[in-house]
Design a protein around this motif. Structure first.
Motif, PDB file in Angstrom:
ATOM      1  N   ARG B  50       0.844  -1.191   0.000  1.00 32.29           N
ATOM      2  CA  ARG B  50       0.000   0.000   0.000  1.00 32.29           C
ATOM      3  C   ARG B  50       0.882   1.244   0.000  1.00 32.29           C
ATOM      4  O   ARG B  50       2.021   1.218   0.455  1.00 32.29           O
ATOM      5  N   GLN B  51       0.298   2.323  -0.499  1.00 28.22           N
ATOM      6  CA  GLN B  51       1.021   3.600  -0.579  1.00 28.22           C
ATOM      7  C   GLN B  51       0.074   4.726  -0.228  1.00 28.22           C
ATOM      8  O   GLN B  51      -1.032   4.803  -0.787  1.00 28.22           O
ATOM      9  N   GLU B  52       0.485   5.576   0.701  1.00 27.28           N
ATOM     10  CA  GLU B  52      -0.288   6.768   1.000  1.00 27.28           C
ATOM     11  C   GLU B  52       0.177   7.891   0.081  1.00 27.28           C
ATOM     12  O   GLU B  52       1.388   8.100  -0.058  1.00 27.28           O
ATOM     13  N   ALA B  53      -0.750   8.614  -0.504  1.00 29.07           N
ATOM     14  CA  ALA B  53      -0.389   9.617  -1.506  1.00 29.07           C
ATOM     15  C   ALA B  53       0.444  10.756  -0.928  1.00 29.07           C
ATOM     16  O   ALA B  53       1.216  11.392  -1.650  1.00 29.07           O
ATOM     17  N   TYR B  54       0.296  11.041   0.354  1.00 32.05           N
ATOM     18  CA  TYR B  54       1.039  12.142   0.945  1.00 32.05           C
ATOM     19  C   TYR B  54       2.500  11.775   1.243  1.00 32.05           C
ATOM     20  O   TYR B  54       3.307  12.641   1.557  1.00 32.05           O
ATOM     21  N   LYS B  55       2.826  10.508   1.136  1.00 29.09           N
ATOM     22  CA  LYS B  55       4.192  10.064   1.373  1.00 29.09           C
ATOM     23  C   LYS B  55       4.965  10.040   0.058  1.00 29.09           C
ATOM     24  O   LYS B  55       4.544   9.398  -0.902  1.00 29.09           O
ATOM     25  N   GLN B  56       6.073  10.717   0.022  1.00 30.99           N
ATOM     26  CA  GLN B  56       6.881  10.742  -1.190  1.00 30.99           C
ATOM     27  C   GLN B  56       7.699   9.468  -1.351  1.00 30.99           C
ATOM     28  O   GLN B  56       8.007   9.053  -2.467  1.00 30.99           O
ATOM     29  N   GLN B  57       8.041   8.853  -0.236  1.00 31.05           N
ATOM     30  CA  GLN B  57       8.863   7.652  -0.297  1.00 31.05           C
ATOM     31  C   GLN B  57       8.055   6.482  -0.822  1.00 31.05           C
ATOM     32  O   GLN B  57       6.928   6.229  -0.375  1.00 31.05           O
ATOM     33  N   ASN B  58       8.643   5.751  -1.752  1.00 27.38           N
ATOM     34  CA  ASN B  58       7.980   4.583  -2.316  1.00 27.38           C
ATOM     35  C   ASN B  58       7.935   3.450  -1.298  1.00 27.38           C
ATOM     36  O   ASN B  58       8.917   3.158  -0.621  1.00 27.38           O
ATOM     37  N   ALA B  59       6.768   2.789  -1.225  1.00 27.98           N
ATOM     38  CA  ALA B  59       6.609   1.677  -0.294  1.00 27.98           C
ATOM     39  C   ALA B  59       7.376   0.443  -0.772  1.00 27.98           C
ATOM     40  O   ALA B  59       7.515   0.210  -1.985  1.00 27.98           O
ATOM     41  N   THR B  60       7.845  -0.330   0.190  1.00 25.72           N
ATOM     42  CA  THR B  60       8.570  -1.571  -0.094  1.00 25.72           C
ATOM     43  C   THR B  60       8.151  -2.637   0.892  1.00 25.72           C
ATOM     44  O   THR B  60       8.014  -2.351   2.092  1.00 25.72           O
ATOM     45  N   GLU B  61       7.926  -3.837   0.382  1.00 24.10           N
ATOM     46  CA  GLU B  61       7.604  -4.990   1.215  1.00 24.10           C
ATOM     47  C   GLU B  61       8.378  -6.186   0.678  1.00 24.10           C
ATOM     48  O   GLU B  61       7.955  -6.858  -0.241  1.00 24.10           O
ATOM     49  N   ASN B  62       9.536  -6.413   1.275  1.00 28.52           N
ATOM     50  CA  ASN B  62      10.385  -7.542   0.875  1.00 28.52           C
ATOM     51  C   ASN B  62      10.710  -7.451  -0.616  1.00 28.52           C
ATOM     52  O   ASN B  62      11.349  -6.501  -1.051  1.00 28.52           O
ATOM     53  N   ARG B  63      10.259  -8.393  -1.424  1.00 34.57           N
ATOM     54  CA  ARG B  63      10.591  -8.406  -2.855  1.00 34.57           C
ATOM     55  C   ARG B  63       9.696  -7.481  -3.676  1.00 34.57           C
ATOM     56  O   ARG B  63       9.882  -7.352  -4.890  1.00 34.57           O
ATOM     57  N   PHE B  64       8.716  -6.875  -3.035  1.00 33.89           N
ATOM     58  CA  PHE B  64       7.749  -6.039  -3.741  1.00 33.89           C
ATOM     59  C   PHE B  64       8.024  -4.563  -3.437  1.00 33.89           C
ATOM     60  O   PHE B  64       8.200  -4.196  -2.278  1.00 33.89           O
ATOM     61  N   SER B  65       8.032  -3.756  -4.466  1.00 34.72           N
ATOM     62  CA  SER B  65       8.197  -2.320  -4.282  1.00 34.72           C
ATOM     63  C   SER B  65       7.363  -1.598  -5.324  1.00 34.72           C
ATOM     64  O   SER B  65       6.964  -2.186  -6.334  1.00 34.72           O
TER      65      SER B  65
END
Lengths: 116, 118
Positions: B50-65
């Protein structure tokens, strides 16, 4: 239970029959959503409950579709006088609270409805 | 109205390789959430990231980004070191924050079927 459960998993109905689909959300979850997923497509929103209140039913395709959640836990989606175009997978999802950045919807396995 | 578009009906990747699934969306809102869900053939929808729009940093979950480009309204999913168990249909989804006129419903794309070759 640990997750969202739905029953039955499969339902075959003759055109014109009424069907009832059940959803057991994760215990304590306030929000409950119903989605309809046609074959090979993404799910589409049907209706939303916050506890026992149905706050949004804008996605229900016709007045043959009716949903309830009388005690704020288990929900039932009822389809009256089923038509062939009602054939789809019906997904239920619940989340712990309507607000807050941590809200994630957890999905059940779905009920596959086939109307003959 | 918000819309979500996945332009790749099918993708294929070799095991252990990297693949990127594309997603674009349309909205006039500034605050929202984006998700990638995985749906294996058993049909249980599982949250991947998941990604919150107000966060500039890209989300990462183990092998998924994700590669979240807010101005371009693009939200792609990168799967690294692909595994056979990654084979599934992947859905991109948009959700508005809960408020007086929004119920937090998810708006899904059409899905991308990912095949992983051994």
């Amino acid at each position: 239970g640990a997750g969202v459960s739905q029953s039955p998993r499969y339902k075959v109905a003759k055109r014109g029959q009424d069907v009832a689909l059940r959803c057991d959300p994760i215990s304590g979850h306030v929000s409950l959503f119903w989605y309809q997923q046609a074959l090979g497509q993404g799910p589409e929103f049907l209706t939303y409950f916050q506890n026992e209140a149905q706050l949004d039913k804008s996605g229900l395709p016709s007045d043959r579709f009716f949903a309830e959640r009388p005690e704020g836990s288990v929900s039932t989606l009822k389809i009256q006088r089923t038509q062939q175009e009602d054939s789809a997978v019906y997904l239920c999802a619940s989340s712990s609270q309507p607000q807050g950045s941590q809200e994630t919807q957890y999905f059940g396995p779905g009920t596959r409805l086939l109307v003959l | 109205a918000q819309t979500v578009t996945q332009s790749q009906p099918e993708m294929s990747v070799q095991e252990a390789e990297t693949v990127t699934l594309s997603c674009t969306y349309d909205t006039s809102e500034s605050d929202y959430y984006l998700f990638w869900y995985k749906q294996p053939p058993s049909r249980q929808m599982i949250l991947v990231i998941r990604q919150e729009a107000y966060k500039q940093q890209n989300a990462t979950e183990n092998r998924f980004s994700v590669n979240f480009q807010k101005a371009a309204k693009s939200f792609s999913l990168k799967i690294s070191d692909s595994q056979l168990g990654d084979a599934a249909m992947y859905f991109c989804a948009y959700r508005t924050p809960y408020g007086s006129s929004n119920t937090g419903k998810l708006i899904f794309g059409q899905g991308t079927t990912l095949q992983v070759k051994p």
